[in-house]
Motif scaffolding. Sequence first.
Motif, PDB file in Angstrom:
ATOM      1  N   ASN A  91      15.043  -3.301  99.991  1.00  0.00           N
ATOM      2  CA  ASN A  91      16.001  -2.827  99.040  1.00  0.00           C
ATOM      3  C   ASN A  91      17.259  -1.726  99.572  1.00  0.00           C
ATOM      4  OD1 ASN A  91      13.610  -1.142  99.031  1.00  0.00           O
ATOM      5  ND2 ASN A  91      14.746   0.239  97.858  1.00  0.00           N
ATOM      6  N   HIS A  92      16.855  -1.224 100.998  1.00  0.00           N
ATOM      7  CA  HIS A  92      17.711  -0.118 101.669  1.00  0.00           C
ATOM      8  C   HIS A  92      18.721  -0.913 102.394  1.00  0.00           C
ATOM      9  CE1 HIS A  92      14.690   2.749 100.270  1.00  0.00           C
ATOM     10  NE2 HIS A  92      13.934   2.203 100.703  1.00  0.00           N
ATOM     11  N   VAL A  93      18.545  -2.099 102.645  1.00  0.00           N
ATOM     12  CA  VAL A  93      19.337  -2.872 103.449  1.00  0.00           C
ATOM     13  C   VAL A  93      20.687  -3.013 102.805  1.00  0.00           C
ATOM     14  CG1 VAL A  93      19.939  -5.076 104.395  1.00  0.00           C
ATOM     15  CG2 VAL A  93      17.550  -4.314 104.777  1.00  0.00           C
ATOM     16  N   GLN A  94      20.665  -3.120 101.452  1.00  0.00           N
ATOM     17  CA  GLN A  94      21.925  -3.313 100.462  1.00  0.00           C
ATOM     18  C   GLN A  94      22.797  -1.852 100.669  1.00  0.00           C
ATOM     19  OE1 GLN A  94      21.232  -4.303  96.389  1.00  0.00           O
ATOM     20  NE2 GLN A  94      23.404  -4.346  95.969  1.00  0.00           N
ATOM     21  N   VAL A  95      21.971  -0.749 100.622  1.00  0.00           N
ATOM     22  CA  VAL A  95      22.713   0.587 100.775  1.00  0.00           C
ATOM     23  C   VAL A  95      23.190   0.591 102.236  1.00  0.00           C
ATOM     24  CG1 VAL A  95      22.253   2.952 100.614  1.00  0.00           C
ATOM     25  CG2 VAL A  95      21.244   1.340  98.843  1.00  0.00           C
ATOM     26  N   ALA A  96      22.468  -0.072 103.088  1.00  0.00           N
ATOM     27  CA  ALA A  96      23.044   0.396 104.457  1.00  0.00           C
ATOM     28  C   ALA A  96      24.420  -0.567 104.904  1.00  0.00           C
ATOM     29  CB  ALA A  96      21.971  -0.213 105.469  1.00  0.00           C
ATOM     30  N   ARG A  97      24.481  -1.648 104.128  1.00  0.00           N
ATOM     31  CA  ARG A  97      25.631  -2.342 104.268  1.00  0.00           C
ATOM     32  C   ARG A  97      26.932  -1.763 103.758  1.00  0.00           C
ATOM     33  NH1 ARG A  97      22.890  -6.981 101.311  1.00  0.00           N
ATOM     34  NH2 ARG A  97      21.976  -8.142 103.041  1.00  0.00           N
ATOM     35  N   GLN A  98      26.938  -0.536 103.048  1.00  0.00           N
ATOM     36  CA  GLN A  98      27.863  -0.114 102.426  1.00  0.00           C
ATOM     37  C   GLN A  98      28.287   1.498 103.425  1.00  0.00           C
ATOM     38  OE1 GLN A  98      29.453  -1.460  99.827  1.00  0.00           O
ATOM     39  NE2 GLN A  98      27.622  -2.892  99.874  1.00  0.00           N
ATOM     40  N   LEU A  99      27.342   1.568 104.201  1.00  0.00           N
ATOM     41  CA  LEU A  99      27.482   2.975 105.092  1.00  0.00           C
ATOM     42  C   LEU A  99      28.672   2.683 106.223  1.00  0.00           C
ATOM     43  CD1 LEU A  99      23.822   3.979 105.532  1.00  0.00           C
ATOM     44  CD2 LEU A  99      25.479   4.803 103.682  1.00  0.00           C
ATOM     45  N   LYS A 100      29.371   3.416 106.570  1.00  0.00           N
ATOM     46  CA  LYS A 100      30.499   3.397 107.617  1.00  0.00           C
ATOM     47  C   LYS A 100      30.036   4.482 108.866  1.00  0.00           C
ATOM     48  CE  LYS A 100      32.965   0.503 105.252  1.00  0.00           C
ATOM     49  NZ  LYS A 100      32.837  -1.001 105.772  1.00  0.00           N
ATOM     50  N   PRO A 101      30.434   4.036 110.054  1.00  0.00           N
ATOM     51  CA  PRO A 101      29.818   4.763 111.088  1.00  0.00           C
ATOM     52  C   PRO A 101      30.790   6.155 111.219  1.00  0.00           C
ATOM     53  CG  PRO A 101      30.272   2.583 112.096  1.00  0.00           C
ATOM     54  CD  PRO A 101      30.498   2.631 110.711  1.00  0.00           C
ATOM     55  N   GLY A 102      30.203   7.357 111.236  1.00  0.00           N
ATOM     56  CA  GLY A 102      30.733   8.513 110.896  1.00  0.00           C
ATOM     57  C   GLY A 102      30.267   9.026 109.606  1.00  0.00           C
ATOM     58  N   ASP A 103      29.749   8.290 108.797  1.00  0.00           N
ATOM     59  CA  ASP A 103      29.314   8.821 107.589  1.00  0.00           C
ATOM     60  C   ASP A 103      28.210  10.045 107.970  1.00  0.00           C
ATOM     61  OD1 ASP A 103      31.010   7.507 106.108  1.00  0.00           O
ATOM     62  OD2 ASP A 103      29.559   6.073 105.381  1.00  0.00           O
ATOM     63  N   PHE A 104      27.866  11.103 107.143  1.00  0.00           N
ATOM     64  CA  PHE A 104      26.921  12.062 107.189  1.00  0.00           C
ATOM     65  C   PHE A 104      25.682  11.678 106.299  1.00  0.00           C
ATOM     66  CE2 PHE A 104      30.564  14.203 109.132  1.00  0.00           C
ATOM     67  CZ  PHE A 104      29.753  14.850 110.246  1.00  0.00           C
ATOM     68  N   LEU A 105      24.498  11.589 106.656  1.00  0.00           N
ATOM     69  CA  LEU A 105      23.552  10.947 105.739  1.00  0.00           C
ATOM     70  C   LEU A 105      22.478  11.793 105.656  1.00  0.00           C
ATOM     71  CD1 LEU A 105      23.296   7.500 107.286  1.00  0.00           C
ATOM     72  CD2 LEU A 105      25.008   8.186 105.650  1.00  0.00           C
ATOM     73  N   ARG A 106      21.882  11.482 104.384  1.00  0.00           N
ATOM     74  CA  ARG A 106      20.355  12.145 104.244  1.00  0.00           C
ATOM     75  C   ARG A 106      19.305  11.146 104.034  1.00  0.00           C
ATOM     76  NH1 ARG A 106      20.200  17.431 101.428  1.00  0.00           N
ATOM     77  NH2 ARG A 106      20.328  18.403 103.550  1.00  0.00           N
ATOM     78  N   ILE A 107      18.511  10.822 105.048  1.00  0.00           N
ATOM     79  CA  ILE A 107      17.645   9.827 104.839  1.00  0.00           C
ATOM     80  C   ILE A 107      16.112  10.444 104.356  1.00  0.00           C
ATOM     81  CG2 ILE A 107      16.569   7.740 105.820  1.00  0.00           C
ATOM     82  CD1 ILE A 107      18.745   7.947 108.011  1.00  0.00           C
TER      83      ILE A 107
ATOM     84  N   LEU B 162      26.191   6.886 113.736  1.00  0.00           N
ATOM     85  CA  LEU B 162      27.245   6.549 115.044  1.00  0.00           C
ATOM     86  C   LEU B 162      27.414   4.860 114.955  1.00  0.00           C
ATOM     87  CD1 LEU B 162      25.538   8.841 117.469  1.00  0.00           C
ATOM     88  CD2 LEU B 162      27.650   9.168 116.234  1.00  0.00           C
ATOM     89  N   ALA B 163      26.576   4.208 114.684  1.00  0.00           N
ATOM     90  CA  ALA B 163      26.629   2.662 114.782  1.00  0.00           C
ATOM     91  C   ALA B 163      25.588   2.074 114.060  1.00  0.00           C
ATOM     92  CB  ALA B 163      26.682   2.182 116.235  1.00  0.00           C
ATOM     93  N   LYS B 164      25.853   0.929 113.700  1.00  0.00           N
ATOM     94  CA  LYS B 164      24.784   0.172 112.749  1.00  0.00           C
ATOM     95  C   LYS B 164      24.697  -1.479 113.360  1.00  0.00           C
ATOM     96  CE  LYS B 164      27.311  -0.996 108.778  1.00  0.00           C
ATOM     97  NZ  LYS B 164      27.205  -0.863 106.997  1.00  0.00           N
ATOM     98  N   ALA B 165      23.697  -2.095 112.850  1.00  0.00           N
ATOM     99  CA  ALA B 165      23.677  -3.712 113.193  1.00  0.00           C
ATOM    100  C   ALA B 165      22.586  -4.222 112.292  1.00  0.00           C
ATOM    101  CB  ALA B 165      23.459  -3.908 114.583  1.00  0.00           C
ATOM    102  N   PRO B 166      22.854  -5.449 111.875  1.00  0.00           N
ATOM    103  CA  PRO B 166      21.799  -6.029 111.088  1.00  0.00           C
ATOM    104  C   PRO B 166      20.566  -6.650 112.330  1.00  0.00           C
ATOM    105  CG  PRO B 166      23.627  -7.653 111.265  1.00  0.00           C
ATOM    106  CD  PRO B 166      24.046  -6.086 112.003  1.00  0.00           C
ATOM    107  N   ILE B 167      19.347  -6.402 111.865  1.00  0.00           N
ATOM    108  CA  ILE B 167      18.536  -7.264 112.661  1.00  0.00           C
ATOM    109  C   ILE B 167      18.083  -8.547 111.921  1.00  0.00           C
ATOM    110  CG2 ILE B 167      16.008  -7.040 113.539  1.00  0.00           C
ATOM    111  CD1 ILE B 167      17.764  -4.982 114.714  1.00  0.00           C
ATOM    112  N   ASP B 168      17.716  -8.624 110.855  1.00  0.00           N
ATOM    113  CA  ASP B 168      17.705  -9.810 110.099  1.00  0.00           C
ATOM    114  C   ASP B 168      17.903  -9.553 108.587  1.00  0.00           C
ATOM    115  OD1 ASP B 168      15.374  -8.554 108.899  1.00  0.00           O
ATOM    116  OD2 ASP B 168      14.004  -9.852 110.075  1.00  0.00           O
ATOM    117  N   THR B 169      17.788 -10.330 107.594  1.00  0.00           N
ATOM    118  CA  THR B 169      17.956 -10.158 106.222  1.00  0.00           C
ATOM    119  C   THR B 169      17.326  -9.277 105.702  1.00  0.00           C
ATOM    120  OG1 THR B 169      16.546 -12.022 105.423  1.00  0.00           O
ATOM    121  CG2 THR B 169      18.778 -12.691 106.007  1.00  0.00           C
ATOM    122  N   THR B 170      16.025  -8.728 105.943  1.00  0.00           N
ATOM    123  CA  THR B 170      15.217  -7.866 105.649  1.00  0.00           C
ATOM    124  C   THR B 170      15.273  -6.402 106.464  1.00  0.00           C
ATOM    125  OG1 THR B 170      13.178  -8.662 106.912  1.00  0.00           O
ATOM    126  CG2 THR B 170      13.940  -9.431 104.459  1.00  0.00           C
ATOM    127  N   CYS B 171      16.269  -6.230 107.330  1.00  0.00           N
ATOM    128  CA  CYS B 171      16.215  -5.087 108.274  1.00  0.00           C
ATOM    129  C   CYS B 171      17.670  -4.770 108.748  1.00  0.00           C
ATOM    130  CB  CYS B 171      14.964  -5.356 109.253  1.00  0.00           C
ATOM    131  SG  CYS B 171      14.917  -3.868 110.446  1.00  0.00           S
TER     132      CYS B 171
END
Length: 793
Positions: free
Chosen positions: A377-393, A321-330
């Motif tokens: 390493n998952h932060v880089q993947v998270a940057r490519q995600l868009k709100p509305g995407d369907f994910l499997r974590i 639904l939404a995403k936000a950076p916490i810091d460079t590692t999260c």
Amino acid sequence: MPVHVLSEGAGPGVQVPAHLTRIPISLIRIGASYTNKTVKGKVVRKGPLVSADNFILKTVIQEEDSQLCINVFLLGPLAKDFSQAVNQQDMVVASGFTVGKSPTVNKDKLHPCNLLLSGDDACIYVSRVPPADPRAPPAMTRRSRALSSEVSRTTKASRYTYTRLCDLKAGAVVNVYGAVIFFKQPFRSRGTDFCSSLRITDQSNQKIGCTIFCENLQDHPSIFQIGDIVRMHRVKAQLFNDSITLVNTFGFSVVTFDGVVGGAVEPRTSSRSFHFDQEDRRTVEELRSWAASQALLPPAPTMHLSAVQPKAYFDLTCQLLAKAPIDTTCTLLRVWDGTSCPHTLLEVIVEPNVTEGPSSFSTERDSLIANVLVYDNHVQVARQLKPGDFLRIYNLHAIAGSSKVPGLTSSQSEEVDHLAFHLHGGTAYGRGIRVLPENSPDVLELKRVIAALSECDEDNDTELSDSKLLEVWSTPPESLGAADPVQCCTDRSCGHDVRPVTLSELKRSDPGGVHRVRVQLRSYEPHRLHQALKLYCSKCSSMQDVPDEELVAGIFSETSGDSGPCSTPLWALSGQVEVPGDSLASPTRAVSVHLSTQLMYEGKTKELLFLMGSTLEETCDLAAVYQNVIPVRASAGRLALLDLAAPFLFRGRKRYYGCKRCSEAAVREPCAEGVQLMDEKIVADALGVQLLRFVLLMKLQLQDASDTLDVFLWRDAESFFGVSAEDVAANQEAQDSVRETMDFLCPQGGSAGERPWFELSLAAYRAENSGQKQTCYQICCTTVTKQEVKGHG
């Protein structure tokens, strides 16, 4: 004729116009464009032709390769021609269709969408099944011969042979099939490639590890869960630590299939051309059945939020639904799966300006949202995600107890005994994130759950409106000024591009769905548009009038003269401020105030003010100086809020009210550490006040040549007028904008010929009012657009 019958013996594709391209039924979804697209399938069910004001026919077609079925509705002359020209088992190609939500998906278990064909652009191409020849052998024999011939041809055409995993020899380049028993999502290697690893098995019970290096992510296997089937071409068997492993070589390609027995055999691959025939289909289905019967496949760790327990590691299928950076590692991911976790979840506060996607949600939806913290390493993947995407974590960790967030602002204290969801760094245990395609069975199921929740929310909203909408008009003493003339038109934003219906047709139709009408506005109420402002509680779904100025002034007047002894809270400092007096004889007077010591230490003396003993006028004057003014009174020697019939908060010209029924009000210090802007939500939460939301509510009478119809404008009123109800409550310009729109749509004293025609989308639904069921209508998905009228001198 909108139904074209192709010559016997020729497939439909032979004579279908060349500019039309086929789309698989599995890719059909609401909101996409299907211009110059076709859907092909066999007619497996054909309903009767229904003749009311217009012809309607329902049919079901089945895609030959995937066996997926979808409902098709035909309207008008097309329905009549289809009834006469098409038989069951005929193969048809449909074009010029629109896509809508299927209301019967839970009952018939077919595709969640349906196709609607109507108008001049809709067309059906049909290839009829030839009649049986009495001199021919029995049907079973003919089919067997045809199938035998088909298999023979594909066998000759096939250029691939497949090696069982038990027969692998070191150094050989082979093609293999296997069921996945372990996998890791692709991750960046030390070089330029991405690396993915998996472990597969087949009927030989041999378990083989595979390592794949490819520069492009789309060239890696699209594995979603354990049990998926993979087919790999041109992999090399190597000996490593006395075990055979497989690595990709030049020309490597991979195709993946869902491992669910009985599911559609749909290849997942980025390749534009690949070989796949009936022999491959049989191999996939046999491997599925074998894998399902074996205990070697571990149980899938996928679970819903409602089933998660502390300390668990699990896979979560969800929507972002939404995403936000916490810091460079999260990075924070706000997700939901349509279920509610039974445990209290960690709350993470981030600034709205860094959030991608909505920064706030309704109370009902917010209770279903989980905050997922992804690391390293998952932060880089998270940057490519868009709100509305369907994910499997994968391998998400539910951590109970103290869960302090990295980069935590001082506005959020460390929460103890809250459940937190962490995706730790690294790729151990298959840890990672994968975006699922829209046609994935898991995504389709998740969409059904989310759609059902949305319908429940709409039903709850409707119950409120139907029982009370006609009873909430009021007349606060206020008027609106004049404004320049405008020209208006309406834009519909819904996906229901069906032909317009008349109001008489709409009244005769069954409730449900969204309808398009072309109408004039005959009248509306309230005529004093400021009376359309209401206060709505999202928690108890109550709606009430905005208290008029006299009532509010009376509450302040009663408390201003009652300033008994009151102890100062430990977190506050007390003092007095001078305010202008009511007359020249008393030019100023002093009123008591309380300030937060924490805010004073931070130099934010004007951020928050608790004001006691002031009149309404004095409170408004101070609200122009202080960002947040909270009027209070003395009660049993302590500070208390005023009666909630009065505003509990003043912010400039804006006033905020609380729900008496749902609030547990008490004077407390709002926590503002690290918060750049203290808004009304932070203040309301601190005071235990359930914030009421300003809404616009109007009743409109529409007319066309056939009939008249009373409709409500409420849920989509803000998008209809292009202004927020909160701005209308405090801003003269927003009030003028609403009045201009209504004056154009329904000129005062004008005849019917002077009123413009415009298109609307109307939602029809059944609801109970005064104990009786009735059909109600609301305007939805419609926006009025304006252009200034410039004079010529």
